[in-house]
Structure formats: structure tokens, C-alpha cells
Design an enzyme around this catalytic site. Structure first.
Site, PDB file in Angstrom:
ATOM      1  N   LYS B 184      -4.383 -16.972   2.558  1.00 11.56           N
ATOM      2  CA  LYS B 184      -4.030 -17.318   3.928  1.00 11.56           C
ATOM      3  C   LYS B 184      -3.791 -16.058   4.738  1.00 11.56           C
ATOM      4  O   LYS B 184      -2.847 -15.319   4.486  1.00 11.56           O
ATOM      5  CB  LYS B 184      -2.771 -18.181   3.988  1.00 11.56           C
ATOM      6  N   GLU B 258       4.936  -7.365  -1.966  1.00  7.44           N
ATOM      7  CA  GLU B 258       4.883  -6.062  -1.318  1.00  7.44           C
ATOM      8  C   GLU B 258       5.534  -6.258   0.041  1.00  7.44           C
ATOM      9  O   GLU B 258       4.965  -6.887   0.920  1.00  7.44           O
ATOM     10  CB  GLU B 258       3.416  -5.622  -1.217  1.00  7.44           C
ATOM     11  N   CYS B 292       4.186  -1.164   6.716  1.00  4.82           N
ATOM     12  CA  CYS B 292       5.391  -1.364   5.893  1.00  4.82           C
ATOM     13  C   CYS B 292       5.891  -0.042   5.316  1.00  4.82           C
ATOM     14  O   CYS B 292       7.085   0.125   5.094  1.00  4.82           O
ATOM     15  CB  CYS B 292       5.120  -2.357   4.789  1.00  4.82           C
ATOM     16  N   GLU B 389      13.967  -2.533   9.551  1.00  3.15           N
ATOM     17  CA  GLU B 389      12.558  -2.245   9.766  1.00  3.15           C
ATOM     18  C   GLU B 389      12.176  -2.716  11.175  1.00  3.15           C
ATOM     19  O   GLU B 389      12.311  -3.891  11.498  1.00  3.15           O
ATOM     20  CB  GLU B 389      11.722  -2.990   8.719  1.00  3.15           C
TER      21      GLU B 389
END
Lengths: 290, 481
Positions: B184, B258, B292, B389
Site C-alpha cells: 500500500k 523503519e 526519516c 521529528e
């Protein structure tokens, strides 16, 4: 002449290189396989579990920073001291597990030999799981295994020494520090092993041993935010408890070794799975040039 | 000196044929979703609607997983490794042949500069398929025992920052190991995955080996929680990663996660400062900071702080922000209105908490989602912009005096994905790379990726590795039958 009065031993926890009683003051009775009284063992509380995690964290930089050769030497020394305590281990395994003397001796010998086997991996595991990576560019690129950090280990409930060694040694050999929840009904080999470790150059805090109800300590360890990984071997067969612990472990993404449906046959060849389960892979890049 | 102005240098979008609507790619063909709902994919640089895209519901997820299961049982797991490899080689070649088309579509749907999609994303995508194609008939040498097995059906959910690249990191090793997949893509960037589906058709890949279903978080959740899935691979936020870790708890599913990062980029006083500044800029402004492993915390040694900051500001001032399809663009569009809101919110918090904000004079286009390259100085470790983040072009600058302090600050985060070190001293590079608790350490470089190089995080940045032999092991079952 009257018979000499024996000096009875007090069995305690092992935290940060010391042997404290439980901060709760509680203890419980340990019986042998026939139901005869063996010892009073400390009944560790959640606070003891947290203290053990703090001790393990404190010990991590030193142990993980030691050379692999040094860790291998220190762990081999553990096997030497275990050998010296062989009779005591045989006695504890025989009474706790209800084994005939010969079978208990076999289990203890196998446990000591397995410790030696794992000790030898300290400076070899990087060959097997590390790599030099041929990247498409002018870079030197390599991957090395590093210890995950603080590992909580639920020791097997039945196999009190061979099973214990089979889950503890693979965690510490690569530089992790451990909080071990010993078998509830058969904790004596774990306590004796903690004394062996204390006299074998293993720095305090590298292995911390909690005795008592796993139902008290395991949830505290599984949900602790400063524990990096958990081995659920001791929850074998208890699917519901293992599921709850895995859910708690997800809160800080602990690496989880799942509980098997039933306690495995620990005499089987161990393989590398339990070493690699507590390793991270670190990849380092540097440009190549003049 | 005369200053030369840049002339527009737009890449033509004529090469891409975007359809008005897209179905789901299930069992080798495009099908309509069972309940017929759809969502729109938008060009973030213009806010124009690009296409209507099918939204997969529970019945569609069932259908895709069933197709993957059938293909696994009947075709893919019984095929020789050599033939599996040849399909992957074919796909790699097709990606190279259609690279321009893929790069342009990626830039249109994602907002990233064409320079990056053309020179970084798409070449890496092809290289991942090439690399893992070669593993398909060599699995017995991967270190997973003499007869390693695939898991079966892999559910793979990927983010919007590197849509096609993350697809390749997921699909290539899964297929090489003999798994079939249901993937997806993110709801804001589904188009290149659907173009990849066409490439699978072109390669005559057997139906059901790769299934691509589109939708938002609910679709992803249904896919990951599906009972007939054996392996879950997810790249995305740490929050969703934790939810996935909970959902696989108590099952036999294996997960590779991850997740997020808050990487420190550590610059020592003896570093080659121009190179370091270039690396710092690349570390945080590459892909608009939607990375990331972005170097979102700059740690500068105090003795060179002023000099580094001067050079950094000068360099950031030369970045060109604008049309992603312009070949001179350095910083493209923020991927979505939602992400832009998050970047704005955290940047405002940065100011409120007392950090000093700086951006170069920079004209933002009238339409689309844009955020200028931004630096924060006077940042403390407790500030939210130093802990959370941001996933945008925002750099927090902190300082240190000693190497030990640099390590302490760099590791002071629940994340552990990547880190950077800049120094000319070899022994210090190696010492730092040992001390930093992160899965990837870039020394005197940053944001480098390669199919042969394992990538993944420590701590709350997730577990499992992608890339290299380690990445292959994520898709091989080593447990005894």
C-alpha cells in the site's frame, strides 16, 4: 560429640554487583520436586526490577565497550568457576528438577560446555553477521553488530541451569547487560550462577538476577522504557501472559524473542538466533579519496 | 562580478500520461474497488487534482491478500530462484528504460525536485531490483541456513517521502526471497506505485505476485492486521510503528519497522568546513527534509560555531526553492497541506520556546504547499524542535565543547536511525562511529544510500534492516518447519 550445626544460607537477589534482599522485605519458600523445603528465596518487587534495570544500564557502557577478546576471557572464566561449583549445581538441579544424579550431572556438564561455546563467540560473531558492503560509489562502507542494550530475560521455568545458560549467555556475550527473572519454582541454580558471576571478573550490573513471581517482575520489565529487548522464554506455554508482555514491550519498540508454545528441548544445538536477536546492525560510511 | 540569473529550465511533463482515475492492482489486473470509493491525489506544487484513486476497503484487502496467497502457493514459491531472479532483472531494466517517466511522475505527485527524483530516487530504485535479482538464486548463501524459506505473503506499507524508492526497498527483497506481496503506497503519493504495477504487467510477472492497493491509514491497518499475512514491513512514523508492533503481538507474524529519526550531524572544529556545511545542507534540505534519517540536529563545536553558522547561512541563501520540475530547483514543495501545517506548528513552537528562527530571503510561490529552508539557533535539548521529528526543512542548531558532550547530546533521543560526523581525524571518526547509538553513521558524508548497504534503526527508530544481505534476511524464515 554432637553433630556440627550447619550454616544455613540466605538466598538473595543480585543487583549491581551486590546481593540485596528484596526492598519489599518479602521472601517465598522454595521446595524441591518432592515438595520438601529447600530455601527461602527473595521475592523481588517491581521496584527491585527497576533497580536492576538501572544497574544494568549503568554497566552497559563498560561491558559493551570492553574488547570482544576481553569479554570472551571473562566469560570463559565463568565456565571455570562453574566447573568448581559443579557439585553444588548438580545437587540443585537434581533436587529442583527431580532428576537422578546422573542425569543432573549431564545437564550441568552440558550447561558448562554451552557457556564455553557461547564465550567463544565473543570475538567471532562479527565475522559471521557483519559485512563489508560494495556500494556503487567511492565510499568505504561496512556493517558491524552491536549489542542492543539492556535485555530483560525471563529464564525458562523448567530447565533451571541448562535452559538458563541457553538464554543468558547469548545475551551477555555480545556486550548486552541483563536483568534476569529466574524460574519461580527452581531459582537456586540462578542464584548460584549469580555468585559465580560475582567471582569471575564479570563487572557488577552486567547480570542482575531477580527471584520471585515472574508475574510481578516481568510486566515491570516488559513496560520499562529503558529496557531495549526482552526474551520471553520463561513465559513458554502461557500464551495470554506472553501476549500481554509483547503488547507492553511495543511501547518503546523492544526487540522481542517470543515465547514458544512449550518449553523447548534445551539439549538441542542452539544456533545463533539468540545471539542475533539481541544485536543491532550499524552501518558506517566514509568517502574514499586522496 | 556580474551576477547571472537562472533561466527557467523545466523538465517536460509530456512524457507522463496521468489517467483521470486509477483502480487497484490485484491479481495482475486493475480492478475497481468493491464499494467504489475513491480519493484524489494532488500535485503539492500547484494544488491541482491529478487523479481519482481507488480507496481499498476490507473486501478489497481480502481480495488482494487472497491473490497474493494463491500466487505464493501455486507460482512463486515453486518457481526456481533463477527464474524469480530473471523477473526481477526484467523489472530493473524496465525501470531504467522508463526512468524519465518515473522521475517526472514522482516529482509531480510528491513535489520533490526533478534533480533528485532523476538522479537519486529512480536510479536507486533500479539498483535495488538489480541487487536483489541476483540474490534470488543464491539464498542458501545468505547466512540463513542451507535451505531458507520465504515467509509467504508480505504486507507492506510505505510512506510518501520516497514513494518509488521505498517500494523498491520493500518489493525487491521480498520477491527475491520468494514471498508475494500486497503493497500500500501512501495516500498522497500513489501514482508511481501504480505505474510500477504497469511495469509488472510489462515484465509478464505472474498475476498476484505483486498487488498494489491504494488508500489511507485504515486500508493499511486492515492489510497489516489481515490474518492471512505472514510478514509485515512498514516504513513511516514511530506512532504507527508502535501500533503495528501491538497488532502483531501474540501472532506469528514477523515485522520489519523503519520509523522516525532525529539525527545529529556533529561538526568538529577540525572538519573541512565547506564540505561539512555542504553535508549539513544536504542532510536537512534534501527532499525538503522529508527524510526519516535527516540530519535535523546540527551539533557544532563551540570554537567554530560562528564560522560554521556564517557559511551555513550563506549556502542556504543560495538554495533555489520552487517548481519541482525545474532542473535548477533545490527545494521543492512540501508534500501535503497536513504536513505543511505540522512543520508550521513545530516551527512556531520553536520560536515560542525561545529559539531564534532564521530563513533566507525566499519568495514562495502563490499556490501549492511551501516552506522556506529554516534554521533555529539557541536551541536547547529540551526544546520540542530538538526532540520531535519535524519532517521538514527545519534545522535545529546546538553546540558542544568536548567529544564526550557531543556523544551525550547526539544520543539523547529515543530515536536511533542515523548520525553524521565531520572531522579530519581518522581515530575520532571511528571512535564517534562506535559511540553513536544509530543504525547508520555517515562520516564526512550524509544521506547516502545503496542496495548493498544495510539501513535501519536502533531504539524507537524501529527494527530489522533493509538493504544488503541483512535486508534479505528480513524476508527469510530461519525457523524450523
Amino acid at each position: 560429640m554432637s553433630e556440627r550445626l550447619a550454616v544455613k544460607k540466605t538466598y538473595k537477589l543480585a543487583i549491581g554487583g551486590k546481593f540485596p534482599r528484596s526492598e519489599s522485605g518479602r521472601s517465598y519458600q522454595v521446595a524441591d520436586s518432592a515438595g520438601e523445603f529447600l530455601a527461602n528465596a527473595a521475592w523481588a518487587s517491581r521496584k527491585d526490577a527497576r533497580d536492576a534495570v538501572a544497574a544494568a544500564r549503568k554497566a552497559f557502557p563498560g561491558w559493551s565497550g570492553a574488547t570482544a577478546y576481553n569479554r570472551g576471557q571473562v566469560l570463559y572464566r565463568v565456565a571455570e568457576v562453574m566447573e568448581g561449583r559443579r557439585a553444588q549445581f548438580v545437587d540443585e538441579v537434581a533436587r529442583g528438577e527431580g532428576l537422578a544424579r546422573q542425569r543432573a550431572e549431564k545437564a550441568v556438564d552440558e550447561a558448562i560446555d554451552r557457556w564455553v561455546w557461547y564465550a567463544g563467540w565473543a570475538d567471532k560473531i562479527a565475522h559471521v553477521v557483519g559485512s563489508s558492503n560494495s556500494v556503487a560509489g567511492p565510499y568505504f562502507d561496512f556493517s558491524v553488530p552491536e549489542p542492543t542494550g539492556v535485555v530483560a530475560v525471563l529464564a525458562p521455568q523448567r530447565s533451571s541451569l541448562l535452559g538458563l545458560v541457553s538464554v543468558l549467555a547469548p545475551a551477555v556475550v555480545s556486550g548486552n547487560t541483563v536483568v534476569l527473572a529466574a524460574s519461580y519454582e527452581r531459582p537456586l541454580p540462578a542464584i548460584t550462577l549469580s555468585e559465580v558471576l560475582a567471582t569471575s571478573d564479570v563487572p557488577g550490573g552486567v547480570v542482575n538476577v531477580l527471584t520471585g513471581r515472574v508475574g510481578d517482575t516481568a510486566p515491570a520489565l516488559a513496560s520499562h522504557m529503558d529496557v531495549n529487548a526482552i526474551d520471553l522464554a520463561g513465559a513458554a506455554g502461557d500464551t495470554e501472559h506472553a501476549h500481554e508482555l509483547e503488547l507492553a514491550a511495543a511501547e518503546n519498540l523492544k526487540r522481542v524473542v517470543r515465547a514458544p508454545g512449550a518449553e523447548p528441548d534445551w539439549t538441542a544445538e542452539p544456533g545463533l538466533e539468540r545471539i542475533t536477536a539481541h544485536l543491532e546492525t550499524k552501518t558506517v560510511w566514509h568517502p574514499v579519496g586522496i | 562580478m556580474t551576477k547571472f540569473e537562472y533561466a527557467p529550465a523545466p523538465e517536460s511533463s509530456a512524457i507522463v500520461d496521468i489517467k483521470s482515475s486509477y483502480g487497484l492492482f490485484v491479481d495482475g489486473t486493475f480492478v475497481d474497488p468493491v464499494d467504489g470509493t475513491s480519493f484524489k491525489s494532488v500535485n503539492p506544487a500547484t494544488e491541482e487534482v491529478l487523479a481519482d484513486v481507488a480507496e481499498a476497503g476490507a473486501a478489497d484487502v481480502n481480495r488482494a491478500v487472497a491473490a497474493a496467497r494463491t500466487a505464493y502457493e501455486n507460482t512463486w514459491s515453486t518457481m526456481s530462484g533463477r527464474d524469480r531472479g530473471k523477473y526481477l532483472f526484467r523489472i530493473a531494466r524496465l525501470i531504467q528504460e522508463r526512468s524519465r517517466e518515473l522521475a517526472v511522475l514522482e516529482s509531480i505527485d510528491n513535489g520533490k525536485p526533478i534533480r533528485e527524483s532523476r538522479d537519486v530516487d529512480v536510479p536507486l530504485v533500479a539498483s535495488f531490483f538489480f541487487y536483489y535479482a541476483g540474490w534470488a538464486d543464491k539464498l542458501q548463501y545468505a547466512g540463513a541456513g542451507p535451505a531458507p524459506r520465504p515467509y509467504g505473503v508480505a504486507a507492506q506499507v510505505i510512506p510518501w517521502n520516497f514513494p518509488l524508492l521505498m517500494l523498491s526497498w520493500k518489493i525487491a527483497p521480498a520477491l527475491a526471497a520468494g514471498n508475494t506481496v500486497v503493497l500500500k503506497p501512501a495516500e498522497t503519493t500513489p501514482l508511481t506505485a501504480l505505474l510500477f504495477a504497469e511495469i509488472c504487467q510489462q515484465a509478464d510477472l505472474p498475476p498476484g505476485v505483486v498487488n498494489i492497493i491504494t488508500g489511507a491509514g485504515d486500508t493499511g491497518r486492515m492489510l497489516v492486521e489481515h490474518d492471512d499475512v505472514d510478514k509485515v514491513a512498514f516504513t513511516g512514523s514511530t506512532d504507527v510503528g508502535k501500533a503495528i508492533a501491538r497488532s502483531v503481538a501474540g501472532t506469528s507474524k514477523k515485522a520489519t519497522l523503519e520509523l522516525g529519526g532525529k539525527a545529529a550531524n556533529v561538526v568538529f572544529e577540525d572538519a573541512a568546513l565547506d564540505q561539512a556545511v555542504e553535508g549539513v545542507v544536504n542532510g536537512i534540505f534534501f527532499n525538503q527534509g522529508h527524510v526519516c534519517c535527516a540530519g535535523s540536529r546540527l551539533l557544532v563545536q563551540e570554537s567554530v560555531y560562528d564560522e560554521v553558522l556564517d557559511r551555513l547561512k550563506r549556502r542556504v541563501g543560495t538554495l533555489r526553492l520552487g517548481d519541482p520540475l525545474d532542473k535548477n530547483t533545490d527545494v521543492g514543495a512540501i508534500n501535503s497541506a497536513e504536513q505543511l501545517a505540522r512543520i508550521r506548528e513545530l516551527s512556531d513552537v520553536g520560536e515560542t520556546e525561545g529559539a531564534e528562527r532564521w530563513s533566507p530571503a525566499c519568495e514562495l510561490p502563490d499556490r501549492g504547499y511551501w516552506f522556506p529552508p529554516t534554521l533555529f539557533t539557541g536551541v536547547s535539548q529540551a526544546h520540542r524542535i530538538a526532540r520531535e521529528e519535524i519532517f521538514g526543512p527545519v534545522l535545529s542548531v546546538l553546540t558542544f565543547r568536548t567529544p564526550a558532550e557531543a556523544v551525550e547530546k547526539a544520543n539523547n533521543t529515543p530515536y536511533g536511525l542515523s548520525a553524521g560526523v565531520w572531522t579530519e581525524k581518522g581515530s575520532r571518526i571511528l571512535w564517534m562511529s562506535q559511540q553513536l547509538r544509530a543504525g547508520v553513521v555517515w562520516a564526512n558524508t550524509f544521506n547516502k544510500f545503496d542496495p548493498a548497504s544495510p539501513f535501519g534503526g536502533y531504539k524507537e527508530s524501529g527494527y530489522g534492516r533493509e538493504g544488503g544481505r541483512h535486508g534479505l534476511l528480513s524476508y527469510l524464515n530461519t525457523e524450523e518447519k
